[in-house]
Design a protein around this motif. Structure first.
Motif, PDB file in Angstrom:
ATOM      1  N   GLN A 104      -2.600   5.674  -9.585  1.00 15.99           N
ATOM      2  CA  GLN A 104      -2.196   4.590  -8.683  1.00 15.99           C
ATOM      3  C   GLN A 104      -2.799   4.792  -7.290  1.00 15.99           C
ATOM      4  OE1 GLN A 104      -0.621   1.815  -9.452  1.00 15.99           O
ATOM      5  NE2 GLN A 104      -0.628   1.052  -7.357  1.00 15.99           N
ATOM      6  N   ASN A 114      -5.513   2.240  -5.580  1.00 13.70           N
ATOM      7  CA  ASN A 114      -5.331   1.655  -4.248  1.00 13.70           C
ATOM      8  C   ASN A 114      -6.437   2.094  -3.286  1.00 13.70           C
ATOM      9  OD1 ASN A 114      -3.128   0.073  -4.873  1.00 13.70           O
ATOM     10  ND2 ASN A 114      -1.677   1.703  -4.426  1.00 13.70           N
ATOM     11  N   TYR A 128       1.895   2.159  -2.607  1.00 13.51           N
ATOM     12  CA  TYR A 128       2.207   0.734  -2.719  1.00 13.51           C
ATOM     13  C   TYR A 128       1.206  -0.074  -1.918  1.00 13.51           C
ATOM     14  CZ  TYR A 128       6.697   2.181  -4.591  1.00 13.51           C
ATOM     15  OH  TYR A 128       7.676   2.739  -5.356  1.00 13.51           O
ATOM     16  N   GLY A 151       2.222  -1.804   1.349  1.00 11.83           N
ATOM     17  CA  GLY A 151       3.461  -1.162   1.783  1.00 11.83           C
ATOM     18  C   GLY A 151       3.182  -0.081   2.799  1.00 11.83           C
ATOM     19  N   THR A 156       2.325   6.052   2.194  1.00 15.17           N
ATOM     20  CA  THR A 156       3.112   7.113   1.561  1.00 15.17           C
ATOM     21  C   THR A 156       2.156   8.061   0.862  1.00 15.17           C
ATOM     22  OG1 THR A 156       3.349   5.708  -0.387  1.00 15.17           O
ATOM     23  CG2 THR A 156       5.175   5.708   1.195  1.00 15.17           C
TER      24      THR A 156
END
Length: 178
Positions: free
Chosen positions: A58, A62, A72, A75, A78
């Motif tokens: 993931q 991204n 995210y 988002g 993180t």
């Protein structure tokens, strides 16, 4: 020194048995090596990656899509990818249209073969397909083969470590530092 009658025959039979056992074990390692390579190739088509590998995929996705190391999309940042180089490589594979888990399987297969070649060179043995398969089979006996099949970079890391050892043994400091 006087030997007992038949003692020479017993020693010969023991050596003969040991040679047969060695041949059988080498044959089994070669077979297991071939099975391990095939299994690594088939894993992405029949299994899911480990949870941590999926998280890294993931991050890689991204990074490829948004140019940021985030979990995210859109988002908060993180960041938490644990293997930065592996993430970059997976991101590059995604850019080329190669699915992450398929890329991991291909790199792990190539790394396992490369590891076998380097270990044979360190041992000073002539490289042959039979020897490579035997070393692959021996390496596949370690539990880390399951981590590799789950999408982690353990085999490429092992290959890098073996290359480092080989460079040090050959006293090639520049190569080892690289």
């Amino acid at each position: 020194m006087i030997s007992a009658p038949g003692e020479g025959t017993l020693k010969f039979e023991t050596q003969k048995f040991a040679t047969m056992l060695d041949r059988l074990l080498l044959w089994a390692l070669r077979l297991y090596g071939a099975i391990a390579l095939i299994a690594l190739a088939l894993v992405p088509h029949f299994f899911l990656p480990a949870e941590d590998a999926t998280i890294l995929f993931q991050y890689s996705r991204n990074l490829y899509r948004y140019g940021a190391i985030i979990f995210y999309a859109g988002g908060p940042h993180t960041e938490g990818a644990t293997d930065f180089l592996w993430m970059l490589l997976i991101s590059g594979a995604l850019r080329l249209g190669i699915p992450a888990f398929v890329f991991c399987a291909a790199v792990n297969i190539l790394s396992l073969l490369g590891l076998s070649l380097v270990l044979l060179r360190i041992a000073g043995l002539r490289v042959s397909a039979r020897r490579v398969l035997a070393v692959v089979g021996a390496a596949a006996l370690f539990p880390q083969i399951f981590a590799a099949a789950s999408g982690f970079a353990v085999l490429s890391d092992a290959l890098l470590l073996a290359l480092l050892v080989s460079s040090v043994l050959k006293r090639r400091a520049g190569q080892a530092a690289f």
